[in-house]
Design a protein around this motif. Structure first.
Motif, mmCIF file in Angstrom:
data_model
loop_
_atom_site.group_PDB
_atom_site.id
_atom_site.type_symbol
_atom_site.label_atom_id
_atom_site.label_comp_id
_atom_site.label_asym_id
_atom_site.label_seq_id
_atom_site.Cartn_x
_atom_site.Cartn_y
_atom_site.Cartn_z
ATOM 1 N N ASP A 294 0.160 -25.274 -77.136
ATOM 2 C CA ASP A 294 -0.937 -26.167 -77.516
ATOM 3 C C ASP A 294 -0.490 -27.625 -77.537
ATOM 4 O O ASP A 294 -1.322 -28.531 -77.454
ATOM 5 C CB ASP A 294 -1.489 -25.774 -78.894
ATOM 6 N N ILE A 295 0.798 -27.856 -77.662
ATOM 7 C CA ILE A 295 1.335 -29.221 -77.623
ATOM 8 C C ILE A 295 1.003 -29.878 -76.293
ATOM 9 O O ILE A 295 0.613 -31.050 -76.231
ATOM 10 C CB ILE A 295 2.860 -29.205 -77.829
ATOM 11 N N GLU A 296 1.155 -29.115 -75.219
ATOM 12 C CA GLU A 296 0.949 -29.660 -73.878
ATOM 13 C C GLU A 296 -0.462 -30.219 -73.713
ATOM 14 O O GLU A 296 -0.658 -31.281 -73.129
ATOM 15 C CB GLU A 296 1.206 -28.572 -72.831
ATOM 16 N N GLY A 297 -1.453 -29.497 -74.256
ATOM 17 C CA GLY A 297 -2.830 -29.946 -74.129
ATOM 18 C C GLY A 297 -3.085 -31.275 -74.803
ATOM 19 O O GLY A 297 -3.774 -32.148 -74.252
ATOM 20 N N ILE A 298 -2.521 -31.461 -75.999
ATOM 21 C CA ILE A 298 -2.732 -32.706 -76.738
ATOM 22 C C ILE A 298 -2.046 -33.879 -76.036
ATOM 23 O O ILE A 298 -2.607 -34.973 -75.923
ATOM 24 C CB ILE A 298 -2.241 -32.561 -78.190
ATOM 25 N N ILE A 299 -0.834 -33.660 -75.545
ATOM 26 C CA ILE A 299 -0.114 -34.738 -74.859
ATOM 27 C C ILE A 299 -0.843 -35.143 -73.582
ATOM 28 O O ILE A 299 -0.974 -36.334 -73.273
ATOM 29 C CB ILE A 299 1.338 -34.306 -74.572
ATOM 30 N N ALA A 300 -1.352 -34.151 -72.842
ATOM 31 C CA ALA A 300 -2.087 -34.459 -71.612
ATOM 32 C C ALA A 300 -3.402 -35.163 -71.918
ATOM 33 O O ALA A 300 -3.760 -36.159 -71.270
ATOM 34 C CB ALA A 300 -2.343 -33.174 -70.824
ATOM 35 N N GLU A 301 -4.096 -34.682 -72.930
ATOM 36 C CA GLU A 301 -5.395 -35.243 -73.313
ATOM 37 C C GLU A 301 -5.278 -36.701 -73.745
ATOM 38 O O GLU A 301 -6.146 -37.529 -73.448
ATOM 39 C CB GLU A 301 -5.982 -34.400 -74.458
ATOM 40 N N THR A 302 -4.199 -37.028 -74.431
ATOM 41 C CA THR A 302 -4.031 -38.383 -74.972
ATOM 42 C C THR A 302 -3.194 -39.288 -74.074
ATOM 43 O O THR A 302 -3.010 -40.461 -74.404
ATOM 44 C CB THR A 302 -3.377 -38.321 -76.366
ATOM 45 N N ASN A 303 -2.678 -38.742 -72.983
ATOM 46 C CA ASN A 303 -1.853 -39.521 -72.043
ATOM 47 C C ASN A 303 -0.701 -40.212 -72.785
ATOM 48 O O ASN A 303 -0.414 -41.389 -72.586
ATOM 49 C CB ASN A 303 -2.717 -40.570 -71.320
ATOM 50 N N SER A 304 -0.038 -39.441 -73.638
ATOM 51 C CA SER A 304 0.960 -40.027 -74.534
ATOM 52 C C SER A 304 2.396 -39.722 -74.136
ATOM 53 O O SER A 304 3.331 -40.135 -74.832
ATOM 54 C CB SER A 304 0.726 -39.523 -75.963
#
Length: 425
Positions: A362-372
């Motif tokens: 689930d970490i991957e989704g948040i990092i991709a979503e926020t372009n962080s």
């Protein structure tokens, strides 16, 4: 205002991530029509202490406390260091001693669901009396320790009051569950208790989509994802590190050891002397012996700075100062649901993130979503090396930045608004 009784084990002066979730909800609840009442142990045995958190407690809220019997307090007479490690979740992958095996067996099979189960009965007695004399609209239990959910389940049945069960981490699918040396009867009891809680609660809140999916296979109770988040704090005075710093905040457990990263960094150091001179690995928090040994094996110890546990305010400053922020999760299917709380503070710091973890995390989704930043599996040697070289190139040009977006929904105030809506509806 609706009155919410929050039953939590972790409360200031506890340090670490476990205390922050409900401390922050309590901090903002009144803005959204919720009057919080907190119930916490009077004499807890916290592995980490951070007195700074106490200043964030609203001065006039009601805090109820009752004594708790802590088995870890007595276990320290046998092995203080190992007891603290086990209570913190640091379980070595190396061959463990007979005493450690015994401690894990006792912890797993005699204290179900956890070592705080002895607090359930006196808490139910105390809180039943409190609720009968004081109006309470909803009870909220937060775990781990998951024994606190047993308090909520009994109070719901006895007092006929709405109950929200909040899971900061999974229960039987948590990564260290298999390390507890459970016998078959104990394993069945854990699963039965988990199912009972999930089916009895009026609402379940979880911190990740994967946990929602896992729990949804057990119960038809409504499940809402309310992640952890970051506080929009006052301006932090800082200067970026002059070194090419890669910083990790939090514990690096025995199995949270990204050897692929150490290997890549060692390769670049061998190939590029400038990189070797500029690189600084900064660690704030407990670092296991296995991680230390790996860093030594890859000849990186000279590039390391071990800070030990630092206060939350110091951690926030460190996150802003660092050139790159490192997030590491155990490479296991059981950790796909784990989203470390520090990820959201990393987002707030607006520094490039390198994250390593299991595929479909689930970490991957948040990092991709926020372009962080970028997420890597433990096998992505080439792409990881390419990303680090790209970051280093930008660092040398004094142009190492990140253009994150959409992080506002992870602010503590916005998340409290969402949690309050579950209480009010």
């Amino acid at each position: 205002m609706k009155r919410a009784l929050i039953i939590t084990y972790y409360w200031p002066p506890a340090g670490g991530p476990g205390v922050q979730r409900w401390l922050k909800f309590v901090k903002y609840f009144r803005e959204f029509g919720i009057e919080p009442i907190v119930y916490a142990p009077e004499n807890p045995n916290y592995p980490l202490i951070d007195e700074n958190f106490s200043s964030e407690i609203p001065s006039d809220i009601q805090i109820l406390k009752q004594p708790i019997s802590e088995p870890y307090r007595f276990a320290k007479f046998f092995s203080k260091k190992k007891t603290k490690q086990i209570s913190s979740g640091i379980i070595s992958k190396k061959e463990i001693s007979a005493m450690e095996k015994l401690m894990l067996y006792v912890r797993g099979n005699f204290f179900i669901p956890d070592a705080r189960v002895g607090w359930v009965k006196p808490s139910v007695v105390f809180l039943s009396k409190y609720i009968s004399e004081n109006a309470v609209d909803v009870i909220i239990t937060t775990g781990p320790p998951h024994s606190l959910h047993l308090i909520g389940m009994q109070l719901q049945k006895k007092m006929d009051v709405k109950w929200i069960a909040d899971f900061r981490d999974p229960w039987t699918t948590i990564h260290y569950h298999k390390s507890l040396r459970l016998n078959k009867a104990s394993e069945r009891k854990h699963k039965a208790l988990e199912a009972s809680v999930l089916k009895a609660a009026d609402i379940i809140t979880v911190t990740s989509p994967t946990t929602k999916k896992e729990f949804g296979m057990i119960t038809e109770t409504p499940i809402e994802v309310v992640t952890n988040g970051f506080d929009v704090s006052e301006k932090i005075d800082f200067e970026l590190d002059s070194s090419f710093s890669i910083s990790h905040i939090g514990s690096l457990l025995s199995e949270r050891n990204p050897e692929v990263l150490w290997k890549v960094l060692a390769e670049i150091c061998k190939e590029n002397n400038s990189f070797k001179n500029d690189l600084q690995l900064k660690f704030a928090g407990a670092v296991s012996d296995e991680v230390n040994q790996s860093l030594e094996d890859f000849h990186l110890l000279k590039n390391c700075k071990f800070l030990g546990y630092i206060s939350h305010s110091e951690a926030l400053k460190m996150q802003h100062q660092s050139q790159v922020l490192l997030l590491v999760e155990i490479n296991s299917a059981e950790t796909r649901a784990i989203i470390p709380g520090k990820l959201f503070e990393y987002l707030s710091a607006k520094r490039p993130i390198i994250a390593l973890g299991p595929k479909e995390s689930d970490i991957e989704g948040i990092i991709a979503e926020t372009n962080s930043g970028k997420f890597f599996s433990y096998w992505d040697d080439d792409t990881l090396k390419s990303e680090i070289l790209h970051l280093y190139e930008d660092f040398k040009k004094e142009n190492l930045n990140v253009s994150s977006e959409g992080i506002e929904k992870y602010s503590r105030r916005e998340l409290t608004k969402k949690m309050a809506s579950l209480i009010l509806n």
